[in-house]
Design an enzyme around this catalytic site. Structure first.
Site, PDB file in Angstrom:
ATOM      1  N   ASN A  75       0.837  -1.204   0.000  1.00  0.00           N
ATOM      2  CA  ASN A  75       0.000   0.000   0.000  1.00  0.00           C
ATOM      3  C   ASN A  75       0.864   1.242   0.000  1.00  0.00           C
ATOM      4  O   ASN A  75       1.961   1.269   0.546  1.00  0.00           O
ATOM      5  CB  ASN A  75      -0.958  -0.001   1.196  1.00  0.00           C
ATOM      6  CG  ASN A  75      -0.345   0.617   2.437  1.00  0.00           C
ATOM      7  OD1 ASN A  75      -0.329   1.840   2.600  1.00  0.00           O
ATOM      8  ND2 ASN A  75       0.172  -0.235   3.325  1.00  0.00           N
ATOM      9  N   LEU A  79      -1.544   8.357   4.174  1.00  0.00           N
ATOM     10  CA  LEU A  79      -2.113   9.018   5.339  1.00  0.00           C
ATOM     11  C   LEU A  79      -3.218  10.035   5.050  1.00  0.00           C
ATOM     12  O   LEU A  79      -3.231  11.119   5.630  1.00  0.00           O
ATOM     13  CB  LEU A  79      -0.975   9.738   6.078  1.00  0.00           C
ATOM     14  CG  LEU A  79      -0.593   9.217   7.440  1.00  0.00           C
ATOM     15  CD1 LEU A  79       0.748   9.802   7.872  1.00  0.00           C
ATOM     16  CD2 LEU A  79      -1.648   9.603   8.465  1.00  0.00           C
ATOM     17  N   CYS A 136       5.320   5.123   9.546  1.00  0.00           N
ATOM     18  CA  CYS A 136       4.672   4.996   8.236  1.00  0.00           C
ATOM     19  C   CYS A 136       5.712   5.031   7.122  1.00  0.00           C
ATOM     20  O   CYS A 136       6.509   5.961   7.049  1.00  0.00           O
ATOM     21  CB  CYS A 136       3.656   6.110   8.012  1.00  0.00           C
ATOM     22  SG  CYS A 136       2.918   6.025   6.373  1.00  0.00           S
ATOM     23  N   GLY A 221       0.726  -8.516   5.030  1.00  0.00           N
ATOM     24  CA  GLY A 221       0.091  -9.788   4.692  1.00  0.00           C
ATOM     25  C   GLY A 221       0.992 -10.968   5.026  1.00  0.00           C
ATOM     26  O   GLY A 221       2.051 -10.811   5.640  1.00  0.00           O
TER      27      GLY A 221
HETATM   28  O1  RRO Z   1      -1.449   5.691   5.218  1.00  0.00           O
HETATM   29  C1  RRO Z   1      -0.513   4.936   4.905  1.00  0.00           C
HETATM   30  O2  RRO Z   1      -0.010   4.960   3.769  1.00  0.00           O
HETATM   31  C2  RRO Z   1       0.090   3.982   5.846  1.00  0.00           C
HETATM   32  C3  RRO Z   1       0.350   4.254   7.178  1.00  0.00           C
HETATM   33 BR1  RRO Z   1      -0.164   5.850   8.022  1.00  0.00          BR
HETATM   34  C4  RRO Z   1       1.054   3.302   7.946  1.00  0.00           C
HETATM   35  O3  RRO Z   1       1.347   3.477   9.145  1.00  0.00           O
HETATM   36  N1  RRO Z   1       1.429   2.143   7.326  1.00  0.00           N
HETATM   37  C5  RRO Z   1       1.168   1.892   6.052  1.00  0.00           C
HETATM   38  O4  RRO Z   1       1.546   0.837   5.528  1.00  0.00           O
HETATM   39  N2  RRO Z   1       0.486   2.816   5.299  1.00  0.00           N
END
Ligand code: RRO
Length: 300
Positions: A75, A79, A136, A221
């Site tokens: 992903n 945020l 993150c 995952g």
């Molecule tokens: O929002 C994100 O892209 C995100 C966050 Br804040 C996080 O802590 N971990 C992640 O994999 N995506």
């Protein structure tokens, strides 16, 4: 109910069982909008961890934001959130209606920006604890508080005096020694640590261009499960405070393995995207197992 899946506590917060959600992987507000109050009656987690919020609103990263792997997902969400004011006004009243304690995940780009965010969230009676997301992989802020023990300690020094409520530090897996960061968090007064967040990854097309709009993201995952087990075990043996373990949990036996190596609570993340009730099934499977997997036992 077996003791393994029975009531427990985290930082003094009573939990009906040891399965919570990983931040950002279960949108309780959207679920309730879609499925109604059945979501409250059959809530799959014993505490709810909110999606991470920041001081100001953010739109998130450009699409595409997701990539599927054979055993996981990358992903690059970036945020997106309403910011502190929007969260307090629109989301907090709805999250307060959930039948479980609320843990609010927060992130900022410096200790000085973290401080008012933590103070404003912590003073709300609806909030049982805060998770400090210093991990993150998708926000290129120059923030290194989660990557350098000295920076983690400095952050805790600034934040710890602001609230007596539990502060849980979410650790990144993207460092050589997560245990060193965990020790710094503990020495700075953290009440618990949680790990793992996603592992930096860059899905790439055959012509060499990155798939994700932001260029790279974070892998989660089943692919990360044994990495999580290693990192959680290292952190458990390095600190006295409770550890919230997560990473690729899809079955009761995976949760049992994390509990078996010393995690106090287990979070379910990516599995909830495929099945919003995965955590309920995982808890039932955990209950049926009855005892932690012995060290070295196979994971099925
Ligand atoms: O929002 C994100 O892209 C995100 C966050 Br804040 C996080 O802590 N971990 C992640 O994999 N995506």
């Amino acid at each position: 109910m077996s003791p393994l899946a029975g009531p427990t506590t985290l930082c003094g917060i009573d939990l009906a069982h040891p399965i919570v959600n990983a931040s950002g992987t279960f949108d309780a507000i959207a679920a309730r909008r879609a499925f109604g109050d059945a979501v409250l009656e059959r809530f799959p987690f014993s505490a709810y961890v909110s999606k991470t919020i920041t001081p100001a609103p953010r739109t998130g990263n450009p699409p595409p934001r997701l990539w599927e792997e054979p055993a996981g997902m990358v992903n690059s969400i970036g945020l997106p959130n309403k910011g502190l004011a929007g969260f307090l006004e629109s989301d907090l009243p709805l999250l307060a209606e959930l039948p479980v304690p609320l843990i609010v995940s927060v992130m900022a780009t410096s200790a000085e920006q973290f401080a008012p965010l933590v103070a404003a969230v912590a003073e709300r009676a609806e909030v049982a604890a805060l998770e400090l997301n210093v991990s993150c992989p998708n926000v290129h802020s120059g923030l290194i508080v989660g990557e350098e023990p000295g920076e983690t300690a400095a952050l805790m020094k600034r934040l710890r005096p602001l609230t007596p409520k539990p502060l849980i530090v979410k650790l990144t897996p993207n460092v050589a020694e997560p245990a060193a960061i965990a020790i710094a968090a503990e020495q700075g007064g953290a009440d618990a640590v949680s790990l793992i967040n996603t592992i930096k990854a860059a899905p790439t097309l055959p012509d060499g261009t990155p798939w994700l709009g932001a260029g790279s993201g974070g892998l989660s995952g089943p692919a990360v499960r044994s990495i999580a087990l290693k990192q959680v075990a290292d952190v458990v043996s390095a600190v006295e405070i409770p550890v919230v373990g997560m990473g690729g949990v899809e079955r009761g036996s995976h949760a049992a393995a994390l509990l078996g190596i010393g995690a106090s609570v287990v979070a379910v993340g990516t599995a909830s995207f495929r099945d919003p009730l995965a955590a309920e099934r995982i808890r039932e499977e955990l209950e049926a197992l009855g005892a932690p997997a012995p060290a070295g036992a196979g994971i099925t």
